[in-house]
Scaffold this active site. Structure first.
Site, PDB file in Angstrom:
ATOM      1  CD  GLN A 141      -2.846   1.015   2.484  1.00 27.21           C
ATOM      2  OE1 GLN A 141      -2.291   0.994   3.577  1.00 27.21           O
ATOM      3  NE2 GLN A 141      -4.165   1.023   2.352  1.00 27.21           N
ATOM      4  N   GLY A 274       1.380   0.826  12.085  1.00 30.84           N
ATOM      5  CA  GLY A 274       0.914   0.096  13.254  1.00 30.84           C
ATOM      6  C   GLY A 274       0.479  -1.296  12.855  1.00 30.84           C
ATOM      7  CD  GLU A 277      -5.415  -2.238   5.447  1.00 27.68           C
ATOM      8  OE1 GLU A 277      -5.753  -1.459   4.545  1.00 27.68           O
ATOM      9  OE2 GLU A 277      -4.605  -1.926   6.342  1.00 27.68           O
ATOM     10  CG  HIS A 301      -7.476   0.376  12.582  1.00 24.36           C
ATOM     11  ND1 HIS A 301      -8.265   1.499  12.525  1.00 24.36           N
ATOM     12  CD2 HIS A 301      -6.812   0.328  11.390  1.00 24.36           C
ATOM     13  CE1 HIS A 301      -8.106   2.101  11.357  1.00 24.36           C
ATOM     14  NE2 HIS A 301      -7.223   1.415  10.659  1.00 24.36           N
ATOM     15  CD  GLU A 302      -4.301  -2.563  10.715  1.00 24.00           C
ATOM     16  OE1 GLU A 302      -4.712  -2.743   9.560  1.00 24.00           O
ATOM     17  OE2 GLU A 302      -3.889  -1.462  11.102  1.00 24.00           O
ATOM     18  CG  HIS A 305      -8.467  -2.235   7.379  1.00 28.95           C
ATOM     19  ND1 HIS A 305      -8.974  -1.348   6.460  1.00 28.95           N
ATOM     20  CD2 HIS A 305      -7.546  -1.538   8.102  1.00 28.95           C
ATOM     21  CE1 HIS A 305      -8.388  -0.172   6.615  1.00 28.95           C
ATOM     22  NE2 HIS A 305      -7.528  -0.250   7.610  1.00 28.95           N
ATOM     23  CD  GLU A 324      -7.074   3.079   6.902  1.00 29.34           C
ATOM     24  OE1 GLU A 324      -7.543   2.784   8.017  1.00 29.34           O
ATOM     25  OE2 GLU A 324      -6.255   2.363   6.307  1.00 29.34           O
ATOM     26  CG  ASP A 383       3.312   6.102  -0.067  1.00 28.81           C
ATOM     27  OD1 ASP A 383       2.259   5.522   0.284  1.00 28.81           O
ATOM     28  OD2 ASP A 383       4.288   5.496  -0.549  1.00 28.81           O
ATOM     29  CE1 TYR A 391      -5.687   4.552   9.616  1.00 29.01           C
ATOM     30  CE2 TYR A 391      -4.970   6.382   8.237  1.00 29.01           C
ATOM     31  CZ  TYR A 391      -4.847   5.069   8.653  1.00 29.01           C
ATOM     32  OH  TYR A 391      -3.878   4.268   8.101  1.00 29.01           O
TER      33      TYR A 391
END
Length: 625
Positions: A141, A274, A277, A301-302, A305, A324, A383, A391
């Site tokens: 990603q 962190g 996913e 969180h993941e 996803h 997000e 990026d 988020y």
């Protein structure tokens, strides 16, 4: 011939995916640790989605060596177009004639990665925890899959995957592992074969590989944790209490988990995020292993996803909030459920998120395009737009809609939304239409939805309206921060005397909110007060990086030179951009020479994405600047 770009919805791909769609991808590859390359063959099944409108196939590539192209069993001529930054090159293949709508071709490409590959990080044995074997992991990603193999590198194209990977060390991929896969390091150092199958269509950015000295342990009935052998026991303990109940909590909000297994790979410390996913295996930072189960929100969180982002994907990175924002919303719903359906806990997390949103907006400036919910990424690197804004601003938008129409009504929409777009990609306008259509027959709810100023939410830069969050879990935190603020004005003597019992029984998240409040002071703490804060509350030595990194920012902002050693030590141990970016930003202000020296010392430790980010921060910085 000049580079041809044909991008219907996604401006960050050079592929002509409006003419062809990948319907299946197979990757046969060998991991060559001694050369630090991945080489092999990728086979795409491409379906024509026009009636012979083109005789040209364009795929994304970036710093990839393309050796041969084979169509229908025969070698085919190809061309690599001139490089177009930041997107790379197009692999251009001319067909003899167009292909009728719906017909498919098999396109095989022999490839090898190069030293300039931005998706793979290679670690020497010395960079791993037990220093016995090398390690490799991917991070595709947003647009880095194209630096591994030619593909339609856009989230608007999703396809099933098959993997056959050869490596002397255990392999993990974003598919279900074959039962015949080895689970030990090769005894003779020769390659072993690892096979994986991913039946759910996924975009290219979710292609994932990791290989190294990896051991495995169960953390639930459908979950495994994988990591280095020496770290396995600690990782198992960190995750085994919460993983399955979090899966069930998410299922209760959306619908049953579709991927079969939910596993976690805890990576070496240079991993820049962190978590990532990747389907089947979340790739997670070791900073979540704090020995107190205080940082497992990353896993919530993941895991979220698995529905938002993986099952339902943003069609382009301009609509990243759909991935997000939804995931952050679901993560916080899980947190509330795990605390007995107490919404104070999701509001507590949202307060932390608002602080992160504030930092990001201030860093960009309130009028910057990247502070919008929908951003313009034409000609830009996705990026560069990465921040907490999609988020948290995305979360605030969904939270606003929930409060507007009521939680019970919004809960009816959630499974409908994810079922409607399951295994597909969408943009913000699709989301709007889906929401309005779902409630079209409900006059009362429709009237409420008609009050939404969609253009303002989508396109206005800067802050959204701040929700009225429940602060009951942070009131004591705010009160203590206010007492510390009395120490910032030397002209007004304070009678506040800090003591360790001030924070007795606090969670790590409460300490995070407390330190965020101090970082937001208009006048920084005096140097001696910052030092006292660290010793009184044992913040200098804590192993919880969420806490220590924020305290280090407080100390640096106060001008505490004695903290610099702690900061440079952490920057040599942690590559997670959430911590690396603000610490370098503060270090540059207090000692730019030390910031440059620290980066030069650790640049090979950082992931290429993180390394490039720090380089941009340091460009033009010189002594005494």
């Amino acid at each position: 011939m000049s580079t041809i770009i044909n991008t219907p919805r996604d401006p960050n791909t050079l592929s002509n995916y409006n003419n062809w769609r990948t319907t299946h991808t197979t990757v046969h590859a060998e991991i060559l640790f001694d050369q630090q390359i991945l080489q092999g063959k990728v086979t795409h099944k491409l379906k024509s989605i026009t009636d012979a409108a083109t005789k040209e196939i364009l795929l994304d590539t970036s710093h990839v060596q393309v050796k041969d192209v084979v169509i229908g069993g025969k070698k085919h001529k190809f061309e690599i177009t001139p490089r177009l930054e930041p997107y790379g090159n197009a692999l251009k293949i001319e067909l003899e004639k167009g292909v009728p709508n719906g017909d498919q071709i098999d396109l095989s490409i022999d490839f090898a990665t190069t030293a300039a590959c931005t998706a793979l990080q290679w670690l020497t044995p010395a960079q791993t925890s037990n220093k016995k074997h090398p390690y490799m992991f991917s991070q595709c990603q947003a647009i880095h899959a194209r630096s591994i193999f030619p593909c339609q590198d856009t989230p608007d194209v999703k396809a099933p995957f098959d993997f056959e990977i050869h490596s002397p060390l255990p392999v993990i991929a974003s598919g279900i592992a074959s039962e015949s896969n080895p689970d030990k390091v090769s005894a003779d150092g020769k390659s072993q074969v690892y096979k994986f199958h991913q039946s759910v269509p996924i975009p290219s950015y979710l292609f994932a590989l990791a290989s190294g000295d990896i051991a495995f342990a169960s953390i639930g009935p459908r979950s495994t944790v994988a990591t280095g052998p020496d770290e396995l026991a600690a990782c198992k303990w960190e995750f085994e209490a919460d993983t399955e109940r979090s899966i069930k909590a998410a299922e209760s909000v959306v619908f049953p988990y579709k991927w079969g297994q939910y596993n976690v790979l805890v990576l070496p410390p240079s991993f820049p995020y962190g978590g990532m996913e990747n389907p089947i295996y979340t790739f997670a930072t070791p900073t979540v292993i704090s020995g107190d189960r205080q940082n497992v929100d990353v896993i919530a969180h993941e895991l979220s996803h698995s529905w938002s982002g993986n099952l339902v994907s943003n069609a382009s990175w301009e609509h990243f909030w759909l991935n997000e924002g939804w995931t952050t919303y679901l993560e916080r719903r899980i947190q509330a459920i795990n605390h007995g359906n107490d919404d104070r806990y999701r509001d507590f997390s949202a307060i932390i998120g608002w602080s992160a949103l504030t930092d990001s907006i201030k860093n960009y400036g309130e009028t910057h395009d990247f502070t919008k919910l929908i951003v313009d990424l034409k000609g830009k690197d996705p990026d560069d737009a990465f921040s907490s804004i999609p988020y948290e601003k995305g979360f605030v938008f969904l939270y606003y809609i929930e409060k507007l129409i009521g939680k019970n009504e919004f809960d009816k929409f959630i499974p409908h939304y994810f079922e409607t777009w399951s295994m597909k990609s969408l943009d913000s306008y699709d989301f709007k239409t889906t929401l309005l259509d779902f409630f079209a027959s409900d006059k009362a709810t429709s009237q409420k939805l008609n009050t939404i100023d969609w253009d303002t939410w989508f396109y206005k830069p800067g802050f959204p309206p701040k929700p009225d969050f429940d602060t009951s879990l942070v009131d004591q935190v705010y009160a203590l921060a206010e007492k510390w603020q009395t120490l910032t004005d030397p002209s007004k003597p304070s009678d506040f005397v800090p003591k360790p019992s001030d924070v007795s029984g606090w969670s790590a998240n409460q300490l995070v909110v407390f330190l965020e409040q101090i970082l937001a002071f208009e006048t920084p703490l005096p140097t001696e007060s910052a030092k006292y804060l660290g010793t009184m509350y044992s913040l200098r030595e804590t192993q919880n990086v969420e806490v220590s990194s924020r305290y280090y920012q407080v100390a640096l902002t106060s001008g505490d030179a004695s903290i610099k050693g702690y900061v440079t030590d952490l920057l040599g141990k942690v590559g997670r951009m959430k911590f690396v970016r603000p610490l370098y930003r503060c270090l540059i202000i207090i000692d730019v020479d030390l910031a440059i020296e620290t980066f030069e010392k650790n640049k090979d430790f950082y992931h290429p994405i993180c390394r490039a980010m720090v380089v941009k921060m340091l460009v033009g910085k010189t002594k005494n600047q």
